[in-house]
Design a protein around this motif. Structure first.
Motif, PDB file in Angstrom:
ATOM      1  N   LEU A 653       0.828  -1.202   0.000  1.00 52.49           N
ATOM      2  CA  LEU A 653       0.000   0.000   0.000  1.00 52.49           C
ATOM      3  C   LEU A 653       0.864   1.254   0.000  1.00 52.49           C
ATOM      4  CD1 LEU A 653      -2.873  -0.900   2.484  1.00 52.49           C
ATOM      5  CD2 LEU A 653      -2.842  -1.072   0.000  1.00 52.49           C
ATOM      6  N   VAL A 654       1.947   1.226   0.756  1.00 56.85           N
ATOM      7  CA  VAL A 654       2.848   2.377   0.787  1.00 56.85           C
ATOM      8  C   VAL A 654       3.452   2.606  -0.598  1.00 56.85           C
ATOM      9  CG1 VAL A 654       5.053   3.213   1.692  1.00 56.85           C
ATOM     10  CG2 VAL A 654       3.352   2.245   3.247  1.00 56.85           C
ATOM     11  N   ALA A 655       3.907   1.554  -1.231  1.00 61.23           N
ATOM     12  CA  ALA A 655       4.489   1.691  -2.574  1.00 61.23           C
ATOM     13  C   ALA A 655       3.460   2.221  -3.561  1.00 61.23           C
ATOM     14  CB  ALA A 655       5.047   0.353  -3.043  1.00 61.23           C
ATOM     15  N   GLY A 656       2.224   1.759  -3.447  1.00 57.62           N
ATOM     16  CA  GLY A 656       1.174   2.247  -4.331  1.00 57.62           C
ATOM     17  C   GLY A 656       0.954   3.738  -4.181  1.00 57.62           C
ATOM     18  N   GLN A 657       0.931   4.210  -2.936  1.00 57.51           N
ATOM     19  CA  GLN A 657       0.779   5.638  -2.704  1.00 57.51           C
ATOM     20  C   GLN A 657       1.992   6.419  -3.217  1.00 57.51           C
ATOM     21  OE1 GLN A 657      -2.057   7.411  -1.143  1.00 57.51           O
ATOM     22  NE2 GLN A 657      -2.746   5.505  -2.059  1.00 57.51           N
ATOM     23  N   GLN A 658       3.175   5.867  -3.026  1.00 61.76           N
ATOM     24  CA  GLN A 658       4.373   6.530  -3.538  1.00 61.76           C
ATOM     25  C   GLN A 658       4.316   6.669  -5.058  1.00 61.76           C
ATOM     26  OE1 GLN A 658       7.089   3.785  -1.193  1.00 61.76           O
ATOM     27  NE2 GLN A 658       8.357   5.631  -1.197  1.00 61.76           N
ATOM     28  N   HIS A 659       3.991   5.577  -5.739  1.00 57.75           N
ATOM     29  CA  HIS A 659       3.976   5.603  -7.197  1.00 57.75           C
ATOM     30  C   HIS A 659       2.933   6.587  -7.721  1.00 57.75           C
ATOM     31  CE1 HIS A 659       6.593   2.104  -8.515  1.00 57.75           C
ATOM     32  NE2 HIS A 659       6.664   2.061  -7.199  1.00 57.75           N
ATOM     33  N   GLY A 660       1.744   6.574  -7.131  1.00 61.04           N
ATOM     34  CA  GLY A 660       0.712   7.503  -7.572  1.00 61.04           C
ATOM     35  C   GLY A 660       1.107   8.944  -7.341  1.00 61.04           C
ATOM     36  N   GLY A 661       1.689   9.222  -6.181  1.00 58.43           N
ATOM     37  CA  GLY A 661       2.120  10.578  -5.874  1.00 58.43           C
ATOM     38  C   GLY A 661       3.238  11.049  -6.776  1.00 58.43           C
ATOM     39  N   ILE A 662       4.213  10.174  -7.013  1.00 57.46           N
ATOM     40  CA  ILE A 662       5.327  10.542  -7.895  1.00 57.46           C
ATOM     41  C   ILE A 662       4.809  10.867  -9.287  1.00 57.46           C
ATOM     42  CG2 ILE A 662       7.423   9.691  -9.034  1.00 57.46           C
ATOM     43  CD1 ILE A 662       7.852   7.941  -6.480  1.00 57.46           C
ATOM     44  N   ALA A 663       3.885  10.057  -9.790  1.00 65.55           N
ATOM     45  CA  ALA A 663       3.346  10.293 -11.130  1.00 65.55           C
ATOM     46  C   ALA A 663       2.713  11.677 -11.233  1.00 65.55           C
ATOM     47  CB  ALA A 663       2.327   9.213 -11.482  1.00 65.55           C
ATOM     48  N   GLN A 664       1.971  12.074 -10.209  1.00 63.11           N
ATOM     49  CA  GLN A 664       1.327  13.384 -10.259  1.00 63.11           C
ATOM     50  C   GLN A 664       2.353  14.511 -10.129  1.00 63.11           C
ATOM     51  OE1 GLN A 664      -2.101  12.208  -7.474  1.00 63.11           O
ATOM     52  NE2 GLN A 664      -3.075  13.632  -8.866  1.00 63.11           N
ATOM     53  N   GLY A 665       3.355  14.315  -9.305  1.00 62.60           N
ATOM     54  CA  GLY A 665       4.376  15.341  -9.153  1.00 62.60           C
ATOM     55  C   GLY A 665       5.226  15.505 -10.394  1.00 62.60           C
ATOM     56  N   VAL A 666       5.626  14.384 -10.992  1.00 61.39           N
ATOM     57  CA  VAL A 666       6.402  14.443 -12.232  1.00 61.39           C
ATOM     58  C   VAL A 666       5.565  15.068 -13.344  1.00 61.39           C
ATOM     59  CG1 VAL A 666       7.525  13.059 -14.026  1.00 61.39           C
ATOM     60  CG2 VAL A 666       7.873  12.486 -11.611  1.00 61.39           C
ATOM     61  N   SER A 667       4.291  14.725 -13.351  1.00 56.10           N
ATOM     62  CA  SER A 667       3.395  15.254 -14.377  1.00 56.10           C
ATOM     63  C   SER A 667       3.292  16.770 -14.298  1.00 56.10           C
ATOM     64  CB  SER A 667       2.013  14.620 -14.249  1.00 56.10           C
ATOM     65  OG  SER A 667       1.170  15.024 -15.300  1.00 56.10           O
ATOM     66  N   GLN A 668       3.243  17.316 -13.078  1.00 57.10           N
ATOM     67  CA  GLN A 668       3.224  18.772 -12.967  1.00 57.10           C
ATOM     68  C   GLN A 668       4.498  19.379 -13.537  1.00 57.10           C
ATOM     69  OE1 GLN A 668       2.897  20.521  -9.044  1.00 57.10           O
ATOM     70  NE2 GLN A 668       2.912  22.593  -9.863  1.00 57.10           N
ATOM     71  N   ALA A 669       5.617  18.746 -13.255  1.00 60.56           N
ATOM     72  CA  ALA A 669       6.891  19.287 -13.728  1.00 60.56           C
ATOM     73  C   ALA A 669       7.005  19.243 -15.248  1.00 60.56           C
ATOM     74  CB  ALA A 669       8.052  18.525 -13.094  1.00 60.56           C
ATOM     75  N   LEU A 670       6.520  18.183 -15.870  1.00 61.95           N
ATOM     76  CA  LEU A 670       6.782  17.977 -17.292  1.00 61.95           C
ATOM     77  C   LEU A 670       5.611  18.287 -18.216  1.00 61.95           C
ATOM     78  CD1 LEU A 670       8.842  14.644 -17.276  1.00 61.95           C
ATOM     79  CD2 LEU A 670       9.672  17.003 -17.255  1.00 61.95           C
ATOM     80  N   TYR A 671       4.382  18.161 -17.725  1.00 62.98           N
ATOM     81  CA  TYR A 671       3.254  18.183 -18.660  1.00 62.98           C
ATOM     82  C   TYR A 671       2.131  19.162 -18.315  1.00 62.98           C
ATOM     83  CZ  TYR A 671       5.444  13.709 -19.827  1.00 62.98           C
ATOM     84  OH  TYR A 671       6.342  12.740 -20.166  1.00 62.98           O
TER      85      TYR A 671
END
Length: 769
Positions: A653-671
């Motif tokens: 569950l922790v990894a799932g939250q990490q992956h989802g959060g990273i995706a949104q943060g990276v998305s703000q930076a790049l897209y």
């Protein structure tokens, strides 16, 4: 929680929610089949600012299947107060009265027998506007000559968050002051499931409401007041919810209108938001302009930080106007900075209102701080990792209160950054970067570092929990949080199963229904496991103690000798053959004659767990990007995240939250980035124009954890739901700027589209000539 022998806690456990979601068995509000259901469609403003001169509903009302068309004069709803601390004149009429203030403001509501007819009729409503001047830039909105959205308020300044007096000596003693103007752009939450509601009247004075929300009790209380009912006469149920990210933590005016229409007509009413509506009407996030100064000694020691923030609150300021408070609170970050001064102005503009979005004020703080620290590293010619570690708050100083008043519980910041560097192979990456620069490769390598600390359960550190053993041996757990994809059911079952020695299959979790759950703070601010989970932990302990006392009474043994076995039985330690099942104990517990003296019937306990304070997770991220210097294209090659959320209950569950959060943060930076033209027309009102990446655009994230337990709750857990979003964005931004630094580019704002990056190359080359 670190795994122990025979314990389920700390071990990876598959989510129990997933099978019904994947099979399509999970019921969302839009799946409800209600007899006599009417549908509502909204007529929304097509201009950003204007006076309503005429609303002609004649043709729409005459369409077959149309039941009613409502304007502000028909429903007579009071203004919706987004935040009680804001000036009341900034409140929003659910149906626009006299003036519209952003594209998407609601002018009329059309009710019909089918959704298609409601939509068709809404297109026939004629609205005559007298356009007014618009302002979409928050800095421009503060200029004295700017058009004022609320003339009765007198200015576009919604609130000035001023903390103390300006200190003219703040940078005395600094050898260098590094400055930057940073933009944390506005973004749209874009949950997979848009907004909506189903309202069923129950007589004249009661409603049952199905709404995809993160906080059913908060929606109930606010909605009841808006339509003239007491909270006990409104039942709010959050069925399966397809994502929220903070944007579903609030009551929307659409919900109020739908409820008022249902009451007026005495029939069930449904509104389902389209994706285009969602991009216009669901609150946006971020939207800060930050002027930052960092004072340093020449040896790299930080001496002071000052920031002035202008925050975009949108057409009707609400909770978004207060999020700079959290930015300020976390403005010191992981560093020893003796003096910190941060103030903010939240401003009304002719745009969609802003509110919480994953991280809510804390990603803005991390992005601000981590950019200025990187800029300082370049100024001093220092490695960004070394400069950070030199200024970290050391673990022996915790607990501590920062210069901005945050009460940090525990932290080992260097441990997380060292681990991130080890996993990334930081030194080897720097060698590869140097070699590419020496060769003047077309594709350059950028390495970005960020460290962060965030606050979870901010101001919401109390939650209801109840646990009861039933006579069939099953266990019912009731909790006041509200899941919308995080895996709460799995976590809560693990806790109860661990403490009562039952299987997870024997545990039923009840949440998200105000009739079945007496009170609750909902889900937001990464609070659920540490607060809601601890409430169930403590109630499970109480039930276990009651069960042991009853077993001791029945077995004529000392309570101190009784233990809970891991096979759903309670008995004397070392004598499992005499143990009594929970089902038998629950049956006996219904008979007062068989109970010990002063024991209440039933194997049940409830309480409101209060953690007493907030917790502060932290971590370190390293992003590795390639930047094509001929096209401006940016590709992230690797993303390493080491996040510390205290003890880990379930690594999956922790990894799932990490992956989802990273995706949104990276998305703000790049897209991602919401854009308006000068007239307030949205340029990103659908997913053709708003860049939402798919999984194919991301590398496989390398997420891991350090564990620094908090002493604030029995689980030792902190929040993890927003950490990935907070740490990832500045890491990627720093990586891209790092790649561009060979062209003497000092800073570039997000998102890093190919056009923006290529333009920065072009400008740098022109300046070098």
């Amino acid at each position: 929680m670190a795994a122990t022998s025979g314990s389920i806690l700390g071990n990876p456990v598959l989510r129990t929610e997933d099978p019904r979601i994947l099979r399509g068995d999970a019921g969302y509000f839009d799946d409800l089949d209600v007899d006599g259901l009417l549908h509502v469609a909204f007529v929304r403003s097509t201009i950003a600012h204007g006076r309503i001169e005429l609303i002609d509903t004649t043709e729409a009302a005459a369409m077959p299947g149309v039941i009613a068309v409502y304007t502000a004069d028909d429903l007579e709803l009071g203004p919706h107060i987004g935040m009680p601390l804001l000036p009341p004149e900034l409140s929003r009429p659910p149906l626009a009265r006299d003036v519209v203030r952003f594209v998407g403001d609601i002018v009329a509501a059309v009710v019909a027998e089918t959704r298609a007819r409601a939509v068709d009729a809404a297109e026939l409503v004629v609205v005559d506007y007298d356009p007014l001047p618009t302002v979409v830039d928050p800095e421009a909105a503060l200029v004295e000559t700017a058009p004022v959205l609320f003339p009765e308020h007198g200015s576009n300044l919604a609130i000035h968050l001023q903390f103390g007096e300006d200190d003219p000596t703040i940078f005395d003693g600094a050898d260098i002051v590094v400055e930057g103007r940073l933009v944390n752009q506005r973004v749209a939450p874009v949950p997979m499931e848009p907004n909506g509601i189903v309202v069923e009247p129950d007589g004249d004075d009661a409603l049952t409401v199905y709404v995809p929300t993160q906080g059913p009790h908060g929606v109930r209380d606010t909605l009841a007041g808006a339509v003239g009912l007491s909270p006990e006469h409104v039942r709010v149920i959050a069925p399966a919810v397809g994502g929220g990210f903070g944007a579903k933590a609030t009551l929307y005016v659409e919900h109020i209108i739908a409820a008022a229409v249902a009451r007026a007509l005495g029939r069930p009413v449904k509104w389902t938001e389209t994706r285009s509506e969602n991009m216009l009407a669901m609150t946006h996030g971020r939207g800060q302009i930050q002027y930052v100064e960092l004072g340093l000694k020449r040896d790299g020691t930080f001496t002071a930080l000052r920031a002035r923030i202008v925050s975009d609150a949108g057409g009707y300021p609400t909770i978004g106007a207060f999020l700079p408070y959290l930015t300020r609170s976390m403005g010191q970050g992981v560093y020893r900075i003796p003096k910190v001064e941060i103030s903010a102005k939240s401003v009304a503009t002719n745009t969609t209102p802003t509110a919480a979005y994953r991280g809510a004020g804390r990603p803005e703080a991390a992005a601000m701080l981590e950019r200025i620290v990187d800029m300082a590293a370049v100024e001093l010619g220092r490695d960004p990792v070394d400069l950070r570690e030199q200024n970290f708050l050391p673990p022996e100083e915790f607990p501590l209160t920062t210069a901005t008043g945050a009460n940090y519980d525990v932290g080992e910041y260097a441990k997380a950054l060292d681990e991130a560097c080890r996993v990334a192979g930081y030194d080897e990456l720097r060698r590869e970067q140097a070699e590419r620069r020496r060769r003047e490769d077309v594709v350059q390598l950028g390495i970005g570092v960020s460290t962060y600390v965030e606050v979870t359960a901010f101001g919401q550190f109390q939650e209801f929990g109840a646990v009861e053993v039933n006579t069939d041996g099953t266990v019912t757990a009731i909790v006041g949080t509200a899941a919308h994809g995080q895996g709460h059911e799995t976590s809560y079952k693990m806790i109860v199963a661990e403490l009562l020695g039952v299987s997870m299959d024997a545990v039923q979790v009840i949440q998200s229904d105000t009739k079945l759950v007496p009170r609750g703070g909902g889900t937001g601010g990464s609070r659920s496991l540490q607060i809601g989970g601890s409430a169930l932990y403590k109630t499970s302990e109480l039930v276990a103690e009651k069960g042991k006392r009853l077993a001791a009474h029945l077995l004529e043994a000392d309570v101190a000798d009784i233990v809970v076995h891991d096979d759903a039985r309670v008995g004397v330690a070392g004598a499992p053959g005499t143990a009594i099942s929970w089902a038998e104990l629950a049956a006996v517990a219904t008979d007062e004659a068989k109970l010990p003296e002063d024991m209440e019937p039933g194997l049940r306990a409830e309480l409101d767990f209060n953690q007493g304070s907030t917790s502060y997770p932290f971590g370190a991220h390293i992003a590795v990007v390639e930047v094509d210097t001929e096209t401006g294209r940016v590709e992230e090659l690797r993303h390493v995240a080491v996040d510390d959320c205290g003890r880990v209950l379930n690594p999956l569950l922790v990894a799932g939250q990490q992956h989802g959060g990273i995706a949104q943060g990276v998305s703000q930076a790049l897209y991602e980035g919401v854009a308006y033209d000068d007239d307030g027309n949205p340029r990103t009102a659908n997913l053709m124009d708003y860049a939402m990446p798919s999984a194919a655009e991301f590398p496989s994230f390398e997420a891991s954890n350090t564990e620094t337990p908090t002493p604030l709750n029995p689980l030792g857990a902190k929040g993890i739901g927003e950490s990935g979003t907070i740490g990832s964005t500045p890491a990627v931004q720093n990586a891209v700027v790092d790649a561009l630094s060979i062209f003497r580019i000092r800073h570039l704002d997000m998102p890093f589209t190919s056009e923006r990056v290529w333009g920065a190359f072009r400008d740098a080359q022109t300046a070098a000539r």
